[in-house]
Motif scaffolding. Structure first.
Motif, mmCIF file in Angstrom:
data_model
loop_
_atom_site.group_PDB
_atom_site.id
_atom_site.type_symbol
_atom_site.label_atom_id
_atom_site.label_comp_id
_atom_site.label_asym_id
_atom_site.label_seq_id
_atom_site.Cartn_x
_atom_site.Cartn_y
_atom_site.Cartn_z
ATOM 1 N N VAL A 212 7.738 -4.646 -67.692
ATOM 2 C CA VAL A 212 8.990 -4.333 -67.003
ATOM 3 C C VAL A 212 9.366 -2.884 -67.318
ATOM 4 C CG1 VAL A 212 11.457 -4.881 -66.848
ATOM 5 C CG2 VAL A 212 9.771 -6.736 -67.074
ATOM 6 N N GLY A 213 9.587 -2.094 -66.275
ATOM 7 C CA GLY A 213 10.066 -0.720 -66.445
ATOM 8 C C GLY A 213 11.523 -0.657 -65.996
ATOM 9 N N VAL A 214 12.395 -0.271 -66.896
ATOM 10 C CA VAL A 214 13.818 -0.211 -66.563
ATOM 11 C C VAL A 214 14.167 1.221 -66.169
ATOM 12 C CG1 VAL A 214 16.164 -0.641 -67.358
ATOM 13 C CG2 VAL A 214 14.276 -2.085 -68.190
ATOM 14 N N ASN A 215 14.402 1.415 -64.865
ATOM 15 C CA ASN A 215 14.670 2.754 -64.338
ATOM 16 C C ASN A 215 16.136 3.119 -64.585
ATOM 17 O OD1 ASN A 215 14.455 5.150 -62.971
ATOM 18 N ND2 ASN A 215 14.458 4.224 -60.925
ATOM 19 N N GLY A 216 16.342 4.169 -65.365
ATOM 20 C CA GLY A 216 17.705 4.565 -65.728
ATOM 21 C C GLY A 216 18.498 5.172 -64.594
ATOM 22 N N PHE A 217 17.850 5.464 -63.510
ATOM 23 C CA PHE A 217 18.429 6.052 -62.304
ATOM 24 C C PHE A 217 19.103 7.396 -62.539
ATOM 25 C CE2 PHE A 217 18.769 5.279 -57.850
ATOM 26 C CZ PHE A 217 17.766 4.353 -57.695
ATOM 27 N N GLY B 194 19.158 8.930 -65.322
ATOM 28 C CA GLY B 194 18.633 9.430 -66.583
ATOM 29 C C GLY B 194 19.323 8.814 -67.785
ATOM 30 N N GLU B 195 20.192 7.858 -67.523
ATOM 31 C CA GLU B 195 20.929 7.244 -68.632
ATOM 32 C C GLU B 195 20.494 5.803 -68.802
ATOM 33 O OE1 GLU B 195 25.041 7.626 -67.692
ATOM 34 O OE2 GLU B 195 24.853 9.803 -67.525
ATOM 35 N N HIS B 196 20.531 5.377 -70.045
ATOM 36 C CA HIS B 196 20.196 3.982 -70.338
ATOM 37 C C HIS B 196 21.355 3.367 -71.110
ATOM 38 C CE1 HIS B 196 16.213 3.771 -68.666
ATOM 39 N NE2 HIS B 196 16.020 5.003 -69.087
ATOM 40 N N VAL C 140 5.971 -9.949 -72.990
ATOM 41 C CA VAL C 140 5.963 -8.954 -71.900
ATOM 42 C C VAL C 140 6.685 -7.701 -72.382
ATOM 43 C CG1 VAL C 140 6.833 -8.459 -69.580
ATOM 44 C CG2 VAL C 140 5.895 -10.717 -70.097
ATOM 45 N N GLN C 141 6.005 -6.565 -72.308
ATOM 46 C CA GLN C 141 6.653 -5.324 -72.754
ATOM 47 C C GLN C 141 7.734 -4.900 -71.765
ATOM 48 O OE1 GLN C 141 4.632 -2.104 -74.740
ATOM 49 N NE2 GLN C 141 2.685 -3.047 -74.162
ATOM 50 N N LEU C 142 8.820 -4.392 -72.319
ATOM 51 C CA LEU C 142 9.923 -3.883 -71.499
ATOM 52 C C LEU C 142 10.200 -2.457 -71.964
ATOM 53 C CD1 LEU C 142 13.090 -5.759 -70.432
ATOM 54 C CD2 LEU C 142 13.340 -3.559 -71.576
ATOM 55 N N LEU C 143 10.079 -1.503 -71.025
ATOM 56 C CA LEU C 143 10.216 -0.090 -71.398
ATOM 57 C C LEU C 143 11.306 0.571 -70.572
ATOM 58 C CD1 LEU C 143 6.841 -0.738 -71.019
ATOM 59 C CD2 LEU C 143 6.863 1.298 -72.415
ATOM 60 N N LEU C 144 12.044 1.465 -71.205
ATOM 61 C CA LEU C 144 13.012 2.278 -70.466
ATOM 62 C C LEU C 144 12.240 3.422 -69.817
ATOM 63 C CD1 LEU C 144 15.903 2.423 -73.088
ATOM 64 C CD2 LEU C 144 15.438 0.692 -71.336
ATOM 65 N N CYS C 145 12.566 3.765 -68.577
ATOM 66 C CA CYS C 145 11.808 4.829 -67.905
ATOM 67 C C CYS C 145 12.677 5.568 -66.896
ATOM 68 C CB CYS C 145 10.564 4.243 -67.224
ATOM 69 S SG CYS C 145 10.942 3.185 -65.813
ATOM 70 N N ASP C 146 12.085 6.589 -66.298
ATOM 71 C CA ASP C 146 12.730 7.348 -65.227
ATOM 72 C C ASP C 146 11.697 7.469 -64.107
ATOM 73 O OD1 ASP C 146 13.701 9.302 -63.487
ATOM 74 O OD2 ASP C 146 14.687 10.422 -65.094
ATOM 75 N N ALA C 147 11.964 6.812 -62.980
ATOM 76 C CA ALA C 147 10.980 6.759 -61.890
ATOM 77 C C ALA C 147 10.642 8.141 -61.344
ATOM 78 C CB ALA C 147 11.497 5.863 -60.765
#
Ligand SMILES: Nc1nc2c(ncn2[C@@H]2O[C@H](COP(=O)(O)OP(=O)(O)OP(=O)(O)O)[C@@H](O)[C@H]2O)c(=O)[nH]1
Ligand SMILES: [Mg+2]
Length: 194
Positions: free
Chosen positions: A137-142, A144-146, A163-170
């Motif tokens: 799972v990639g969590v898109n900060g939209f 740039g903020e989380h 399942v890995q869950l990562l913070l990201c920026d698309a």
């Protein structure tokens, strides 16, 4: 000799792996494929029109002008032995019938989540879980903020611990690449265990 050159080239060709980039409507799938692809991505986007009023929920994505109607396609070389072919799925529910075909032969998936609307990617998580297709799972900060810790998002979406869950920026190539590498690591780890 030309013939032996061809044989050498074939034996040193990298492995190619099909990966899906999935998730709810407007979470940033097309953006992610575009950020990370080393070729000009193939896109199948159509403009959002007045006809979608009351059908397409643009809350939080008011600037969105187009939507994927079939797929995105891109490619990224991870190492000299490994090339990923990326297939971005359409996000709108009326195009989900295509997901089964897109998933054929896929080794794994990234489920992209918009941090402001995590529930929009719940169906994608369910899709891969039901089919036993490994995913991260990639969590898109939209912006740039989380604002939420990863464990809160994991709980909200009932993402299993394995399942890995990562913070990201698309929009950011390195960030998207990290998510893909996490997926590859997860695939390798489960192959070793099997
Ligand atoms: N600010 C910001 N905008 C983003 C980000 N990711 C995508 N966008 C914008 O948000 C809108 C939706 O992004 P897309 O990449 O089209 O989303 P999608 O998931 O492919 O959308 P569908 O194919 O319609 O489901 C576009 O206008 C993007 O430019 C992000 O991380 N930050
Ligand atoms: Mg798209």
């Amino acid at each position: 000799m030309a013939g032996s050159d061809v044989a050498t080239d074939a034996s040193s060709a990298p492995d190619t792996v099909k990966i899906l980039i999935a998730g709810g409507f407007g979470v940033g799938k097309t953006t992610m494929v575009g950020s990370v692809s080393e070729i000009v991505p193939l896109r199948t986007e159509e403009p959002l029109t007045m006809a979608g009023l009351g059908v397409d929920d643009l809350d939080g994505i008011e600037e969105k002008r187009a939507t994927t109607v079939a797929l995105d396609f891109g490619r990224i070389t991870i190492s000299q032995d490994l090339v990923l072919y990326l297939f971005g799925t359409p996000g709108q529910q009326r195009f989900w019938f295509m997901w089964n075909d897109l998933a054929l032969g896929a080794l794994g998936a990234v489920v992209l989540v918009d941090v402001r609307r995590p529930e929009s990617s719940f169906a994608a998580i369910d899709f891969f879980e039901r089919r036993g297709i490994p995913f991260v799972v990639g969590v898109n900060g939209f912006f740039g903020e989380h604002p939420y810790p990863p464990e809160d998002i994991r709980e909200a979406l009932a993402v299993p611990e394995h399942v890995q869950l990562l913070l990201c920026d698309a929009r950011d190539r390195e960030s998207c690449r990290d998510v893909l590498i996490a997926l590859i690591d997860q695939l390798i780890a489960s192959a070793v265990q099997a």
